[in-house]
Scaffold this active site. Structure first.
Site, short mmCIF file in Angstrom:
data_model
loop_
_atom_site.label_atom_id
_atom_site.label_comp_id
_atom_site.label_asym_id
_atom_site.label_seq_id
_atom_site.Cartn_x
_atom_site.Cartn_y
_atom_site.Cartn_z
N GLY A 1 0.81 -1.21 0.00
CA GLY A 1 0.00 0.00 0.00
C GLY A 1 0.84 1.25 0.00
O GLY A 1 0.35 2.35 -0.28
N GLY B 1 -0.09 6.14 1.39
CA GLY B 1 1.06 5.61 0.66
C GLY B 1 2.39 6.18 1.11
O GLY B 1 3.42 5.95 0.49
N ARG C 1 5.93 -13.13 0.94
CA ARG C 1 5.54 -13.39 2.32
C ARG C 1 4.61 -14.59 2.38
O ARG C 1 4.07 -15.01 1.35
CB ARG C 1 4.76 -12.18 2.87
CG ARG C 1 5.45 -10.86 2.64
CD ARG C 1 4.48 -9.79 2.14
NE ARG C 1 5.21 -8.61 1.67
CZ ARG C 1 5.57 -7.61 2.46
NH1 ARG C 1 5.20 -7.59 3.71
NH2 ARG C 1 6.27 -6.60 1.97
N ASP D 1 1.55 -11.45 6.80
CA ASP D 1 2.08 -10.60 5.72
C ASP D 1 3.43 -10.01 6.09
O ASP D 1 4.08 -9.38 5.25
CB ASP D 1 1.08 -9.48 5.38
CG ASP D 1 0.67 -8.68 6.59
OD1 ASP D 1 0.16 -9.27 7.56
OD2 ASP D 1 0.87 -7.45 6.60
N ASP E 1 9.87 -6.09 7.89
CA ASP E 1 8.87 -5.15 8.39
C ASP E 1 9.11 -4.74 9.83
O ASP E 1 8.53 -5.28 10.77
CB ASP E 1 7.46 -5.70 8.20
CG ASP E 1 6.75 -4.88 7.14
OD1 ASP E 1 7.33 -3.88 6.71
OD2 ASP E 1 5.62 -5.22 6.75
P1 AMP Z 1 2.38 -2.90 7.94
O1 AMP Z 1 1.69 -2.64 9.24
O2 AMP Z 1 3.43 -1.88 7.59
O3 AMP Z 1 2.87 -4.29 7.81
O4 AMP Z 1 1.26 -2.68 6.84
C1 AMP Z 1 0.09 -3.45 6.74
C2 AMP Z 1 -0.65 -3.10 5.47
O5 AMP Z 1 -1.08 -1.74 5.50
C3 AMP Z 1 0.17 -3.24 4.20
O6 AMP Z 1 -0.70 -3.66 3.18
C4 AMP Z 1 0.66 -1.85 3.95
O7 AMP Z 1 0.98 -1.62 2.62
C5 AMP Z 1 -0.54 -1.02 4.40
N1 AMP Z 1 -0.17 0.33 4.82
C6 AMP Z 1 0.47 0.69 5.95
N2 AMP Z 1 0.64 2.02 6.01
C7 AMP Z 1 0.10 2.54 4.88
C8 AMP Z 1 -0.03 3.86 4.35
N3 AMP Z 1 0.41 4.94 5.00
N4 AMP Z 1 -0.64 3.99 3.16
C9 AMP Z 1 -1.12 2.92 2.49
N5 AMP Z 1 -1.01 1.66 2.94
C10 AMP Z 1 -0.41 1.46 4.11
MG MG Z 2 3.84 -5.29 6.44
#
Ligand code: AMP
Ligand code: MG
Length: 491
Positions: free
Chosen positions: A90, A124, A181, A250, A260
């Site tokens: 994302g 994003g 993943r 994930d 991550d």
């Molecule tokens: P994470 O907690 O970083 O492992 O993210 C979990 C999910 O949320 C993944 O699909 C990321 O791409 C999405 N995500 C986290 N932060 C953002 C953001 N600021 N904008 C868009 N997607 C996000």
């Molecule tokens: Mg992640």
């Protein structure tokens, strides 16, 4: 001269359902704040060129380098046990892959480079604090010798991201053996797309488990391989006091790297139930729960692979259970072997495990600092008069009592005291990324645009096993008022 990336992309050649083609979104005023020069060289990139304004633009996603094939990868995942059928990158975009100096294929990914079709309601983007945290901790893990994604660069974007307040935006360039993943397999499994699962499995075998190519039951062997690597990885985490914080499927890498770095942390005082993440209210991802969770995640992977086992469902399930059944032993072996080294035992005797467990129990009861206790134990192994370890215990007598038994046991070891000490120092780090240090570095950068503390911390953590007398204070645990009780995802 222009910056050249010798891309050789393979993931973007997979079917369209595996990703979305999307370019990074240009940002206002990119400024490079850190380039990992040795890593750049390792990847076959020119660090001098990456440090030019053009390099900063690439690392910020403002310019797409020649040969890149930017994509956001599709994946699903269990987040805190809840299945989400579509997550995906994302806020990360894979620029492409390069073959590094050791012949290993590496992903080069921008994290925080703008929205993608998987962004859902997110922007994003990434804030500077979490980018610096990931840079510091991933590079510290690398220096500790633990499989991990790495950080090639951090840039500030010149734009703000809105979280609870407006924060400076940043982009991290992440380097990984791959970004595949457990959740990548889940994405296709929930869609019952067995062809895609097979394509993905074949890609993974060729890329991460080439020794399995052409074996009789490659998909069974793949599961066994991932089980082994994850078991060993989690053992390594426990041996340095690392808490990942968000072991969702994930965030669980198929290559066996740590991936991550969100609300991750190293613990100070030893406490098996330690949790730092503000979003982990139930302690699902507590320090000592990590092996169990890794197995839970691997069980989700096994479910995805069942259709490839070429058996009736019941038989396939049985086979998967057998393979998963190896996890506890592989983990335990790696963990116990690591602990033995940490206390300086190089031969095996009955009673060793209990001796080590008694130390851990006493450490927990006495809030002994995990890192310093083991490091000081190495000093004590070299010189019986050096008893600094006891000062880590609220009740130093608890250490003395244990140390008597330990010394008796050491007497039966073949090594000289000096050999033992240097072997112990090679596995017991002196310097870990302590939360209060990481926090202070982030504050200086975010509030004062001051990166000197960041640079110094990164430098010290690059040699975690060496005494660095000039930087001795970096080994200290936090004072009571410096203690960091919670970490935040900061997405
Ligand atoms: P994470 O907690 O970083 O492992 O993210 C979990 C999910 O949320 C993944 O699909 C990321 O791409 C999405 N995500 C986290 N932060 C953002 C953001 N600021 N904008 C868009 N997607 C996000
Ligand atoms: Mg992640």
């Amino acid at each position: 001269m222009t910056v050249h990336f010798p891309f050789q992309n393979s993931y973007s050649a997979l079917p369209d359902s595996f990703f979305a083609r999307v370019a990074p979104t240009p940002v206002a005023a990119p400024r490079l704040i850190k380039l990992n020069r040795p890593l750049a060289v390792q990847l076959g990139l020119d660090p001098d060129l990456l440090e030019t304004p053009e390099g900063a633009e690439i690392l910020a996603g403002k310019t797409v380098p020649d040969g890149a094939d930017p994509i956001a990868m599709a994946y699903a995942g269990h987040q805190f046990g809840q299945f989400v059928p579509q997550l995906g990158d994302g806020r990360a975009i894979l620029l492409g892959e390069v073959i590094d100096r050791d012949g290993v294929r590496r992903d080069i990914q921008l994290k925080g480079s703008g929205p993608t079709p998987f962004s859902r309601r997110g922007d994003g983007r990434a804030a500077l604090g979490p980018v610096l945290r990931e840079y510091i901790v991933s590079e510290a893990m690398y220096a500790l010798g633990i499989p991990t994604t790495r950080s090639l660069a951090a840039v500030v974007t010149g734009e703000h991201v809105i979280r609870e307040t407006a924060l400076p935006g940043a982009v991290l360039t992440r380097v990984a053996a791959s970004h595949i993943r457990v959740g990548t397999f889940q994405f296709f499994a929930v869609r019952r797309d067995t062809d895609a699962i097979r394509r993905l499995a074949d890609h993974v075998i060729a890329r991460h488990y080439p020794e399995l190519l052409g074996t009789e039951r490659p998909y069974h062997a793949l599961l066994a391989g991932v089980v082994a690597r994850q078991a060993e990885l989690v053992a390594r985490w426990l041996l340095v006091g690392f808490i990942h914080g968000v072991m969702n499927t994930d965030n669980s890498s198929i290559s066996g790297e740590t991936i991550d770095y969100g609300p991750c942390a190293f613990m100070d005082a030893y406490n098996p139930a330690q949790v730092f993440s503000s979003i982990d209210e139930m302690g699902r991802y507590a320090y000592a729960n990590q092996p169990r969770i890794a197995l839970w995640n691997l069980t989700r992977l096994a479910e995805c692979l069942l259709p490839l086992f070429g058996e009736e469902q019941e038989k396939a399930v049985e086979q998967a259970q057998d393979i998963l059944g190896a996890f506890p032993e592989t983990f335990s072996k790696a963990y116990q072997a690591g602990l033995r080294k940490k206390v300086g035992l190089f031969t095996e005797r009955d009673g060793d495990e209990a001796l080590i467990q008694d130390l851990l129990d006493a450490m927990a009861k006495n809030q002994a600092d995990f890192t310093l206790t083991f490091r000081r134990l190495g000093d004590a192994a070299g010189d019986p008069a050096a008893d600094d370890a006891r000062a880590e215990f609220m009740d130093p007598a608890a250490f003395d009592e244990w140390a008597r038994r330990w010394r008796e046991r050491l007497a039966a070891e073949p090594q000289s005291a000096a050999e033992r000490q240097s072997a112990m120092n090679a596995v017991n780090p002196l310097f870990i990324p302590r939360n209060h240090r990481v926090e202070a570095v982030i504050q200086a950068a975010v509030n004062d645009d001051n990166y000197a503390p960041f640079e110094e911390l990164v430098k010290v953590l690059a040699k975690p096993y060496e005494d660095q007398p000039d930087y001795a204070a970096y080994a200290d645990p936090p004072l009571p008022d410096q203690r960091v009780l919670q970490t935040f995802c900061g997405t």
